[in-house]
Scaffold this motif. Sequence first.
Motif, mmCIF file in Angstrom:
data_model
loop_
_atom_site.group_PDB
_atom_site.id
_atom_site.type_symbol
_atom_site.label_atom_id
_atom_site.label_comp_id
_atom_site.label_asym_id
_atom_site.label_seq_id
_atom_site.Cartn_x
_atom_site.Cartn_y
_atom_site.Cartn_z
ATOM 1 N N GLY A 86 48.615 4.251 3.232
ATOM 2 C CA GLY A 86 49.756 4.500 4.108
ATOM 3 C C GLY A 86 50.687 3.293 4.199
ATOM 4 N N VAL A 87 50.112 2.097 4.285
ATOM 5 C CA VAL A 87 50.927 0.881 4.339
ATOM 6 C C VAL A 87 51.688 0.690 3.023
ATOM 7 N N VAL A 88 51.031 0.976 1.888
ATOM 8 C CA VAL A 88 51.705 0.856 0.589
ATOM 9 C C VAL A 88 52.855 1.857 0.493
ATOM 10 N N PHE A 89 52.620 3.104 0.962
ATOM 11 C CA PHE A 89 53.690 4.104 0.970
ATOM 12 C C PHE A 89 54.870 3.627 1.821
ATOM 13 N N ALA A 90 54.579 3.121 3.014
ATOM 14 C CA ALA A 90 55.642 2.659 3.893
ATOM 15 C C ALA A 90 56.407 1.489 3.272
ATOM 16 N N SER A 96 56.070 -0.030 -9.663
ATOM 17 C CA SER A 96 55.576 0.369 -10.987
ATOM 18 C C SER A 96 54.089 0.082 -11.132
ATOM 19 N N ALA A 97 53.598 -1.004 -10.517
ATOM 20 C CA ALA A 97 52.157 -1.281 -10.562
ATOM 21 C C ALA A 97 51.378 -0.198 -9.824
ATOM 22 N N VAL A 98 51.895 0.251 -8.674
ATOM 23 C CA VAL A 98 51.238 1.331 -7.939
ATOM 24 C C VAL A 98 51.269 2.625 -8.753
ATOM 25 N N THR A 99 52.384 2.865 -9.445
ATOM 26 C CA THR A 99 52.495 4.082 -10.266
ATOM 27 C C THR A 99 51.473 4.077 -11.396
ATOM 28 N N VAL A 100 51.364 2.950 -12.097
ATOM 29 C CA VAL A 100 50.426 2.867 -13.218
ATOM 30 C C VAL A 100 48.987 2.952 -12.717
ATOM 31 N N LEU A 101 48.692 2.266 -11.610
ATOM 32 C CA LEU A 101 47.328 2.292 -11.064
ATOM 33 C C LEU A 101 46.937 3.699 -10.621
ATOM 34 N N SER A 102 47.844 4.376 -9.927
ATOM 35 C CA SER A 102 47.520 5.727 -9.469
ATOM 36 C C SER A 102 47.412 6.699 -10.639
ATOM 37 N N ALA A 103 48.219 6.502 -11.698
ATOM 38 C CA ALA A 103 48.093 7.359 -12.882
ATOM 39 C C ALA A 103 46.750 7.150 -13.573
ATOM 40 N N LEU A 104 46.272 5.913 -13.610
ATOM 41 C CA LEU A 104 44.940 5.662 -14.165
ATOM 42 C C LEU A 104 43.850 6.296 -13.306
ATOM 43 N N MET A 105 44.017 6.237 -12.000
ATOM 44 C CA MET A 105 42.998 6.810 -11.116
ATOM 45 C C MET A 105 42.975 8.333 -11.189
ATOM 46 N N VAL A 106 44.106 8.952 -11.558
ATOM 47 C CA VAL A 106 44.104 10.405 -11.772
ATOM 48 C C VAL A 106 43.108 10.763 -12.862
ATOM 49 N N ILE A 107 43.056 9.938 -13.906
ATOM 50 C CA ILE A 107 42.159 10.208 -15.034
ATOM 51 C C ILE A 107 40.730 9.794 -14.706
#
Length: 197
Positions: free
Chosen positions: A97-101, A10-21
Motif C-alpha cells: 500500500g505504501v509503494v502504491f501511494a 519500473s523496478a516495481v513493475t519488473v519485480l511484480s512481473a517476475l512474481m506473477v511467474i
Amino acid sequence: MALYAFYLISAVTVLSALMVILARNPVHSVLWLITAFFSAAGLLVLIGAEFLAMLLVVVYVGAVAVLFLFVVMMLDVDFVELRQGTLRYWPFAMLVGVVFAAEIVLASVMGVHSRPEAFDAAPGADTNAEAIGQVMYTDYLLLFQMAGIILLVAMIGAIVLTLRHNPVVKRQNIARQTSRRRSDAYELKDPKPGQGI
C-alpha cells in the motif's frame, strides 16, 4: 526527480512481473499482475499519456478482476485456510500500500511538472485522448477495424467451443417451427360409439 521516479516504478513493475511467474498460489499471482498493471500505468503517466494509463487501469485491472473470479471458481481455492494466515500478511500488505501511494504521488507530481516536448499544453489544444482518437481513426483506421474483427471472431469461437448441448434441456428448434404443417399440429380421431378417445 523524474529519473528516480522512473527507476522506482519500473523496478516495481519488473519485480511484480517476475512474481506473477514465480508465485505458487494463483490468487497471489493475479494480485502481482494487478500490481504490475498499476505500475505500468504510473510509467504511462510519467510520459504524459494519462488516457492510456487510465485505459490500462480500467480495462486490464477490470479484466484481471474477472480473471480472479474465474480462478476462484475453477480452482476451488480453500479460503478457510487462506483466512487463517491473514494476519501474517498485514506487514507485507501495508508495504504494498505504501509503494502504491508513493507511485501515485511521484507520478502525479512528475506528470504535472515535467511534460514531454511533443505535448502541446496550450489552451484549446488537443487533449491526450483527442490526439489518440485522431490518429487511431484516421491513420490506423483499417488496423483498428481489423483488430475489432479479430476480437469478434475470437469471441464467437470461444462461445462455439464452450457451448455444450444438454439433451435434458429443452431448446427451441426454429427450423422445425417454421416448417410445421397443419397436419403436424393436430390428429383426427374417429371413435366408435361408447368408446373413449
